[in-house]
Design an enzyme around this catalytic site. Structure first.
Site, PDB file in Angstrom:
ATOM      1  N   HIS A 125      11.521  12.697  38.445  1.00 43.14           N
ATOM      2  CA  HIS A 125      10.293  12.488  38.035  1.00 43.14           C
ATOM      3  C   HIS A 125      10.213  13.269  36.658  1.00 43.14           C
ATOM      4  O   HIS A 125      10.769  14.495  36.734  1.00 43.14           O
ATOM      5  CB  HIS A 125       9.099  12.861  39.031  1.00 43.14           C
ATOM      6  N   ASP A 202      12.170  19.010  45.212  1.00 41.60           N
ATOM      7  CA  ASP A 202      10.903  18.259  44.826  1.00 41.60           C
ATOM      8  C   ASP A 202      10.548  17.226  46.156  1.00 41.60           C
ATOM      9  O   ASP A 202      11.019  16.171  46.150  1.00 41.60           O
ATOM     10  CB  ASP A 202      10.778  17.436  43.577  1.00 41.60           C
ATOM     11  N   GLN A 205       7.912  12.801  47.202  1.00 44.96           N
ATOM     12  CA  GLN A 205       8.120  11.233  47.732  1.00 44.96           C
ATOM     13  C   GLN A 205       8.793  11.219  49.139  1.00 44.96           C
ATOM     14  O   GLN A 205       8.560  10.400  49.815  1.00 44.96           O
ATOM     15  CB  GLN A 205       9.031  10.475  46.607  1.00 44.96           C
ATOM     16  N   LYS A 228      -0.164  12.205  48.096  1.00 46.98           N
ATOM     17  CA  LYS A 228       0.843  11.251  48.561  1.00 46.98           C
ATOM     18  C   LYS A 228       0.975  11.220  50.122  1.00 46.98           C
ATOM     19  O   LYS A 228       1.714  10.463  50.639  1.00 46.98           O
ATOM     20  CB  LYS A 228       2.250  11.396  47.960  1.00 46.98           C
ATOM     21  N   CYS A 366       7.336   7.268  35.627  1.00 44.38           N
ATOM     22  CA  CYS A 366       7.439   8.658  35.191  1.00 44.38           C
ATOM     23  C   CYS A 366       8.840   9.129  35.458  1.00 44.38           C
ATOM     24  O   CYS A 366       9.352  10.285  35.802  1.00 44.38           O
ATOM     25  CB  CYS A 366       6.690   9.676  35.913  1.00 44.38           C
TER      26      CYS A 366
END
Ligand code: PLP
Length: 408
Positions: A125, A202, A205, A228, A366
């Site tokens: 991202h 990260d 997600q 999220k 993104c």
């Protein structure tokens, strides 16, 4: 006992927004990779905070301030338990994933030397690319990229070749938001550590689907966004190993993050407050804790298994549409389907789907480097959550077929 079958009818009742109509059609919300919907339990936590104990934290002796402080610190412990951090002060409550990454990138500006290498994956991202490019500009460090293949998987042989004694930091997403690929982060963390490099994952997600155990992963930094995973926007977590958080300088200066201030010298507060300058998103933090309670009550194994079913079902049905190509066919995937129909711009499909009540995302998500890799302007992305149904997949598929017929 682990719950393995979800009561979707009951779950859907928890999400008031799922009852609304869009353009006269029942909403089919398939943009979960951008933000998830909010259950009543989390909305209630927000209303309760503002109705009953809204106050600034950590400095008041009055009752409201103490109640707010207790609830906020309780939320931090919920986050700690959820991700199995060893210590509560290793949990920094942030404004979200982007904020967490910037805290770490800023900190490494004090550590990196010209010629040091840092490594990013091709699947990132923008928020896990741009802060590191800015860091390279500041420090003279060099950015290396782990390439991907046509399935949307990282080429691990190349990763091992790129890794060297000069590598100081590797950062990679746990799950790609654009393609849904689950990356082999265990292997990345292990190999990077053998070369003495730190690793930031990260998890924005991944966190809605996979319960990461930061101690078992032995990861140095793990970042997520509350919005999220059924929480509100503007709140998230930066997990950092205590030793790293001690070593990194603070990101922002202000109230809350100091021990003592004089005009000659300021000393910083202990963890986690060193990284939490100013009044935080108090209500957001508390609601993030409520969101974790909600998802844990349903159970992550059950959530993942059900979403997997939705993914298989949607993949099969969509592939039956003539000219439809799915991007991201990794063996390990979460419930994200990124696709295009030959000869049609993704934006046009998205607009027609919206007219039919179906919310998907179109564009580069993104992640422009991924689109460039596939030589496409973008994709249509349907991303599923545990409150979606097979019937909704059917509505999506019928809507895509209709869009195809109208646009070709
Ligand atoms: C959403 C997302 C981000 C950015 O999260 P913010 O909440 O916008 O800070 C970063 N990385 C991935 C993989 C994401 O899905």
């Amino acid at each position: 006992m682990i719950q393995t079958v979800l009561d979707i009818v009951a779950i859907r009742k928890d999400f008031p927004i799922l009852n609304r109509k869009v353009n006269g059609k029942p909403l089919v919300y398939l943009d979960n990779a951008a933000t998830s919907q909010t259950p009543q339990q989390v909305i209630d936590a927000i209303v309760d905070y503002y109705s009953n104990y809204n106050a600034n934290i950590h400095r008041g002796v009055h009752t409201l301030s103490q109640e707010a402080t207790d609830a906020y610190e309780q939320a931090r412990i919920k986050v700690q338990k959820h991700f199995n951090a060893e210590k509560a002060h290793e949990i920094i409550l942030t404004a979200g994933t982007t904020h967490g990454i910037n805290i770490v990138a800023n900190g490494f500006a004090a550590i990196l030397q010209p010629g040091d290498e840092i490594m990013v994956s091709a699947l990132e991202h923008h928020s896990n690319i741009v802060p590191w490019q800015m860091l390279c500009e500041r420090t003279g460090a060099i950015l290396k990229v782990i390439p991907m293949n046509l399935e949307g998987e990282l080429v691990m042989a190349e990763f091992h070749k790129l890794l060297s004694d000069r590598t100081k930091l590797v950062f990679c997403n746990h799950v790609s938001n654009a393609l849904g690929t689950v990356n082999p982060i265990e292997e990345i963390i292990d190999s990077a550590h053998k070369k003495g490099a730190a690793v930031l994952i990260d998890g924005a997600q991944a966190a809605p689907h996979i319960k990461a155990d930061v101690q078992q992963l032995d990861v140095d930094f793990y970042v997520v966004s509350g919005h999220k995973m059924c929480g509100p926007t503007g709140v998230g977590m930066l997990y950092g190993k205590e030793a790293w958080l001690q070593k990194l300088p603070p990101y922002q200066g202000g109230g809350e993050m100091i021990a003592e201030v004089t005009f000659e010298k300021t000393t910083y507060a202990d963890l986690p407050h060193k990284f939490e300058a100013g009044t935080p998103n108090i209500c957001g933090g508390i609601a993030f804790g409520a969101a974790l309670d909600y998802m844990n009550a349903i159970g992550f194994p059950a959530i993942a298994a059900y979403e997997d079913e939705l993914l298989q079902y949607a993949t099969e049905k969509l592939l039956a549409i003539e000219g439809l190509k799915i991007y991201g066919t990794a063996k390990e995937k979460t419930a994200v389907v990124s696709f295009n129909i030959e000869g049609i711009h993704p934006y046009d499909i998205g607009s027609i789907l919206d007219k039919l009540g179906v919310a998907v995302r179109t564009g580069h998500h993104c992640a422009q480097p991924i689109m460039e890799f596939f030589k496409i302007p973008g994709t249509v992305r349907a991303s599923f959550s545990f409150y979606n149904t097979k019937e909704e997949v059917d509505v999506l598929v019928a809507a895509v077929e209709k869009a195809r017929a109208m646009l070709l």
